[in-house]
Motif scaffolding. Structure first.
Motif, short mmCIF file in Angstrom:
data_model
loop_
_atom_site.label_atom_id
_atom_site.label_comp_id
_atom_site.label_asym_id
_atom_site.label_seq_id
_atom_site.Cartn_x
_atom_site.Cartn_y
_atom_site.Cartn_z
N LEU A 1 -9.92 -7.89 -10.87
CA LEU A 1 -9.09 -8.41 -11.96
C LEU A 1 -8.48 -7.28 -12.77
CD1 LEU A 1 -11.29 -11.40 -13.21
CD2 LEU A 1 -9.45 -11.40 -11.51
N GLU A 2 -9.25 -6.21 -12.99
CA GLU A 2 -8.71 -5.05 -13.72
C GLU A 2 -7.55 -4.44 -12.93
OE1 GLU A 2 -12.12 -2.59 -14.27
OE2 GLU A 2 -12.72 -3.59 -16.14
N ASP A 3 -7.70 -4.42 -11.61
CA ASP A 3 -6.63 -3.90 -10.74
C ASP A 3 -5.38 -4.75 -10.88
OD1 ASP A 3 -5.45 -2.22 -8.92
OD2 ASP A 3 -6.72 -2.77 -7.23
N VAL A 4 -5.55 -6.06 -10.88
CA VAL A 4 -4.40 -6.97 -11.02
C VAL A 4 -3.74 -6.79 -12.38
CG1 VAL A 4 -3.70 -9.40 -11.14
CG2 VAL A 4 -5.32 -8.65 -9.39
N VAL A 5 -4.56 -6.67 -13.43
CA VAL A 5 -4.02 -6.51 -14.79
C VAL A 5 -3.20 -5.23 -14.90
CG1 VAL A 5 -4.65 -6.09 -17.20
CG2 VAL A 5 -5.79 -7.91 -15.91
N ARG A 6 -3.65 -4.18 -14.23
CA ARG A 6 -2.96 -2.88 -14.32
C ARG A 6 -1.64 -2.85 -13.55
NH1 ARG A 6 -8.21 -0.67 -13.63
NH2 ARG A 6 -7.80 -0.57 -11.39
N GLN A 7 -1.56 -3.61 -12.48
CA GLN A 7 -0.42 -3.53 -11.58
C GLN A 7 0.62 -4.61 -11.88
OE1 GLN A 7 -0.33 -0.92 -9.50
NE2 GLN A 7 -2.37 -0.34 -10.22
N ALA A 8 1.87 -4.32 -11.50
CA ALA A 8 2.96 -5.27 -11.74
C ALA A 8 3.06 -6.32 -10.65
CB ALA A 8 4.28 -4.53 -11.87
N ASP A 9 2.41 -6.06 -9.50
CA ASP A 9 2.56 -6.96 -8.35
C ASP A 9 1.19 -7.46 -7.89
OD1 ASP A 9 3.21 -8.30 -6.06
OD2 ASP A 9 4.22 -6.63 -5.08
N PRO A 10 0.74 -8.61 -8.42
CA PRO A 10 -0.57 -9.15 -8.01
C PRO A 10 -0.69 -9.36 -6.51
CG PRO A 10 0.27 -10.31 -9.92
CD PRO A 10 1.38 -9.44 -9.43
N ALA A 11 0.39 -9.77 -5.85
CA ALA A 11 0.34 -10.02 -4.41
C ALA A 11 0.02 -8.74 -3.66
CB ALA A 11 1.67 -10.60 -3.93
N ALA A 12 0.55 -7.62 -4.10
CA ALA A 12 0.27 -6.34 -3.45
C ALA A 12 -1.19 -5.95 -3.63
CB ALA A 12 1.18 -5.25 -4.00
N VAL A 13 -1.73 -6.23 -4.80
CA VAL A 13 -3.15 -5.94 -5.06
C VAL A 13 -4.03 -6.77 -4.14
CG1 VAL A 13 -5.01 -6.03 -6.76
CG2 VAL A 13 -2.73 -5.27 -7.45
N VAL A 14 -3.74 -8.05 -4.06
CA VAL A 14 -4.52 -8.95 -3.20
C VAL A 14 -4.43 -8.49 -1.74
CG1 VAL A 14 -4.64 -11.28 -2.26
CG2 VAL A 14 -4.39 -10.94 -4.73
N ALA A 15 -3.24 -8.12 -1.30
CA ALA A 15 -3.07 -7.67 0.08
C ALA A 15 -3.88 -6.40 0.34
CB ALA A 15 -1.59 -7.42 0.37
N ARG A 16 -3.89 -5.50 -0.63
CA ARG A 16 -4.64 -4.25 -0.48
C ARG A 16 -6.14 -4.52 -0.40
NH1 ARG A 16 -2.75 -1.97 -4.55
NH2 ARG A 16 -4.50 -1.95 -6.01
N TRP A 17 -6.63 -5.40 -1.25
CA TRP A 17 -8.05 -5.74 -1.23
C TRP A 17 -8.42 -6.46 0.06
CZ3 TRP A 17 -12.24 -5.67 -4.94
CH2 TRP A 17 -12.00 -4.86 -6.05
N ARG A 18 -7.56 -7.35 0.52
CA ARG A 18 -7.85 -8.11 1.74
C ARG A 18 -7.76 -7.23 2.99
NH1 ARG A 18 -5.66 -14.36 1.75
NH2 ARG A 18 -7.75 -15.19 1.41
N ALA A 19 -7.03 -6.14 2.90
CA ALA A 19 -6.98 -5.22 4.03
C ALA A 19 -8.32 -4.53 4.23
CB ALA A 19 -5.88 -4.18 3.81
N ARG A 20 -9.07 -4.40 3.12
CA ARG A 20 -10.41 -3.80 3.20
C ARG A 20 -11.45 -4.82 3.60
NH1 ARG A 20 -9.02 -1.30 -2.04
NH2 ARG A 20 -10.53 -2.68 -3.03
#
Length: 257
Positions: free
Chosen positions: A125-144
């Motif tokens: 959630l902190e990652d999403v709050v910091r970034q402008a693109d939530p979809a990119a954050v989710v994609a990055r986390w799901r890649a791991r």
């Protein structure tokens, strides 16, 4: 006049005192202070959730924040013998150990997979709050890892603890009690990965993050909460008279590989 030996002893005493310096508690003969508050002024005047907040953060919360913390702690207390921490504590209780050992056994299996998702979800959630693109954050986390911490549940199609907690957070946001950025982040992640819903780890992560607790304390607070259920199950098991309880009934034999 103080001799060399006396001066050396005083320096050693000061070094030891400094070694264990703490702002959490002050203990002297006939004096107990917790975060600067005499314990006699706290007994009967402060709730357990408020006390947890005081001890962790050095200040007393306002009633609304204390109530939100308490709600999260209540929600995570127990999830039955399906949870490894509960099952292993019940088994330990039948092995001739005391309640302290049984509870410690349950707590000790609260690791990254079972018990750590709340901490991991706060980081998400902190990652999403910091970034402008939530979809990119989710994609990055799901890649791991295809599993996002705090979302989905192996047992519930929709965790019954989710809605009450998020409802309380939404009310707190509307009243200006908490900012709301982490609630917004969590609901956006949930939208992006629909139909996978938020679970208890996600909902409590929202609470702890909105209240300003660092991610590692999300796990610590979960441990405090789940310890109540672990204790209750261990105590119940001690009254059932079983000895050396295994993970499956003796009538069921495991398959041979």
């Amino acid at each position: 006049m103080t001799g060399a030996g006396g001066a050396s002893s005083a320096a050693a005493d000061a070094e030891v005192a400094g070694w264990w310096a703490t702002a959490v508690s002050k203990i002297e003969p006939d004096l107990i202070e917790l975060r600067g508050h005499p314990v006699q002024d706290l007994i009967g005047r402060i709730g357990l959730a408020e006390m947890i907040w005081l001890m962790l953060r050095g200040e007393r919360p306002d009633p609304r924040r204390a109530a939100l913390l308490e709600a999260a702690l209540v929600a995570s207390v127990d999830h039955g013998p399906h949870a490894p921490s509960i099952a292993v504590a019940r088994m330990a209780a039948t092995c001739g150990v005391g309640l302290n050992n049984a509870v410690a056994t349950g707590v000790n299996v609260l690791g990254d997979v079972h018990g750590g998702a709340g901490e991991q979800c706060v980081l998400l959630l902190e990652d999403v709050v910091r970034q402008a693109d939530p979809a990119a954050v989710v994609a990055r986390w799901r890649a791991r890892d295809k599993y996002l911490p705090g979302f989905g549940h192996r047992f519930h199609t929709r965790d019954p603890r989710r809605d009450p907690l998020l409802g309380l957070v939404a009310e707190a946001v509307a009243d200006g009690v908490v900012p709301g950025a982490h609630l917004t982040a969590a609901t956006e992640v949930e939208r992006l990965i629909a139909p996978v819903p938020m679970n208890i780890d996600g909902a409590t992560a929202v609470v702890y993050a909105e209240l300003g607790f660092p991610a590692p304390l999300a796990r610590g607070l979960f441990v405090l909460s789940r310890s109540v259920g672990i204790l209750a199950h261990a105590w119940e098991e001690t009254g059932q008279g079983r000895r050396n309880k295994g993970p499956i009934p003796p009538s069921i034999l495991p398959d041979w590989l």
